[in-house]
Design a protein around this motif. Sequence first.
Motif, mmCIF file in Angstrom:
data_model
loop_
_atom_site.group_PDB
_atom_site.id
_atom_site.type_symbol
_atom_site.label_atom_id
_atom_site.label_comp_id
_atom_site.label_asym_id
_atom_site.label_seq_id
_atom_site.Cartn_x
_atom_site.Cartn_y
_atom_site.Cartn_z
ATOM 1 N N LEU A 62 6.701 9.095 12.057
ATOM 2 C CA LEU A 62 7.463 9.690 10.958
ATOM 3 C C LEU A 62 8.965 9.472 11.128
ATOM 4 C CD1 LEU A 62 5.539 13.076 10.562
ATOM 5 C CD2 LEU A 62 5.532 11.159 8.947
ATOM 6 N N ARG B 89 10.421 4.057 1.607
ATOM 7 C CA ARG B 89 10.433 4.317 3.049
ATOM 8 C C ARG B 89 9.651 5.592 3.386
ATOM 9 N NH1 ARG B 89 11.352 0.133 6.379
ATOM 10 N NH2 ARG B 89 12.655 -1.285 5.189
ATOM 11 N N HIS C 76 10.422 6.802 12.744
ATOM 12 C CA HIS C 76 10.821 5.443 13.112
ATOM 13 C C HIS C 76 11.769 4.791 12.114
ATOM 14 C CE1 HIS C 76 7.868 3.862 10.229
ATOM 15 N NE2 HIS C 76 8.379 2.664 10.444
ATOM 16 N N ASP C 77 11.760 5.220 10.858
ATOM 17 C CA ASP C 77 12.629 4.604 9.853
ATOM 18 C C ASP C 77 13.746 5.518 9.368
ATOM 19 O OD1 ASP C 77 11.678 2.052 9.764
ATOM 20 O OD2 ASP C 77 10.523 2.264 7.914
ATOM 21 N N GLN D 298 11.576 0.095 0.357
ATOM 22 C CA GLN D 298 10.728 -0.592 1.327
ATOM 23 C C GLN D 298 10.941 -2.096 1.126
ATOM 24 O OE1 GLN D 298 9.134 0.632 3.867
ATOM 25 N NE2 GLN D 298 8.259 -1.316 4.512
ATOM 26 N N SER E 64 6.385 5.615 5.735
ATOM 27 C CA SER E 64 6.367 6.399 6.973
ATOM 28 C C SER E 64 5.122 7.268 7.053
ATOM 29 C CB SER E 64 7.625 7.268 7.063
ATOM 30 O OG SER E 64 8.792 6.456 7.132
ATOM 31 N N PHE F 197 14.800 12.716 6.467
ATOM 32 C CA PHE F 197 13.414 12.392 6.115
ATOM 33 C C PHE F 197 13.216 12.497 4.610
ATOM 34 C CE2 PHE F 197 8.840 13.434 5.703
ATOM 35 C CZ PHE F 197 8.312 12.319 6.327
ATOM 36 N N ASP G 24 3.033 0.649 12.371
ATOM 37 C CA ASP G 24 4.035 0.143 11.436
ATOM 38 C C ASP G 24 3.636 -1.254 10.954
ATOM 39 O OD1 ASP G 24 6.419 -0.126 9.988
ATOM 40 O OD2 ASP G 24 7.563 -0.779 11.733
#
Length: 390
Positions: free
Chosen positions: A95, A65, A97-98, A52, A69, A44, A205
């Motif tokens: 939080l 990113r 998902h990426d 991005q 998020s 994270f 998103d």
Amino acid sequence: MTQTFAPFACLPDASRGRLHPEIMSTFRSPFQRDRDRIIHASAFRRLKHKTQVFIEHEGDYYRTRLTHSIEVAQVARTISGVLGLNTDLAECIALAHDLGHTPFGHTGEDALSRLMQPYGGFDHNAQALRIVTRLERHYAGFDGLNLTWESLEGIAKHNGPVIGPYADEKHAGPLPYALDEVNGQWDLELDTHASAEAQVAAIADDVAYSHHDLHDGLRSGLFTEEDLMELPVTAPAFEEVDRLYPGLEKMRRRHEALRRVFGRMVEDVIHVAQNRLEAAQPKSVDEIRHMGTTIIRFSKPLYQELKAVRSFLFHRMYRAPSVVVMRAEVTAMLDDLFPLFLRQPELLPGEWRADIEAARDETHLARIVADYVAGMTDRFAIQEHKRLFP
């Protein structure tokens, strides 16, 4: 204030639990605990230096990113709170998902997917699962973060079923190996839809990037406010601002217009969800999973208008000449780094040595190399390429 849940929400006390049993926290629900573990994860933190759209070092104001998020999580909490869903679970999935994204955004993913084709391919959603179940190694009792089943389900299929009659055709073919591995360990019911909380995270998103890509594109100079006056969603927003605040300073005008675009998307999702939930009257989260369709979506008129916006962004931003040049440069970097590490895995840092020595064959080794490369930040990938290819 204690949240009141709708009957179709994911209830903390009804969670299917964790793969490795743990003592319940005395002051956090299972989904709050999942969220906190994601925030404290190394993967994270690395999102702050991952692209991005624009390469992370190109400007201090563009989204990364990490900031993306956080924006997705904010939208997910707002929508799920209005609908009586579990805001903590929706935030957790948003939080996470990426987490599996490579350096250099979708360009990096395209490159790594191509390089990994002989070894089972690469998918950032599946890689996020690999991170939270295997690659984060901080806890004494298990690899990964030992998230609840509901959080893993949301990461795996927030965009819809992955197999079965309701799966999107883009999922045709074998499962990504990272997803197959996790699902083999704990059945995530990949042929059903996810919880409403996960569906909220998915549409949050869409809301977040549709909004902030317009903002970043304007700041970059790739298009102007006048260009946006030609689009169906943005033109009415600018017209309203001009009517209410004639002669408003440029940056305030831009912000006022785009926040109206943002608000319209969120309100549309809430209105559609309320109508669909009222019509369907689901009595449990499992009824949501087995409806055969998503319950959280845009209205058809707004969806069509957003398609026009996304087409505009694709041609004017994602495939702008300056972005295309950078895409070619970073693709070349990964085309250099991945084969080199595969040939000389001893170049990987010492903490990867045990994994490399345990590799059973070239496929297993390639997946370890992909884990390492995918985990790189933009700046680290650039630095490593300069060091190894001076």
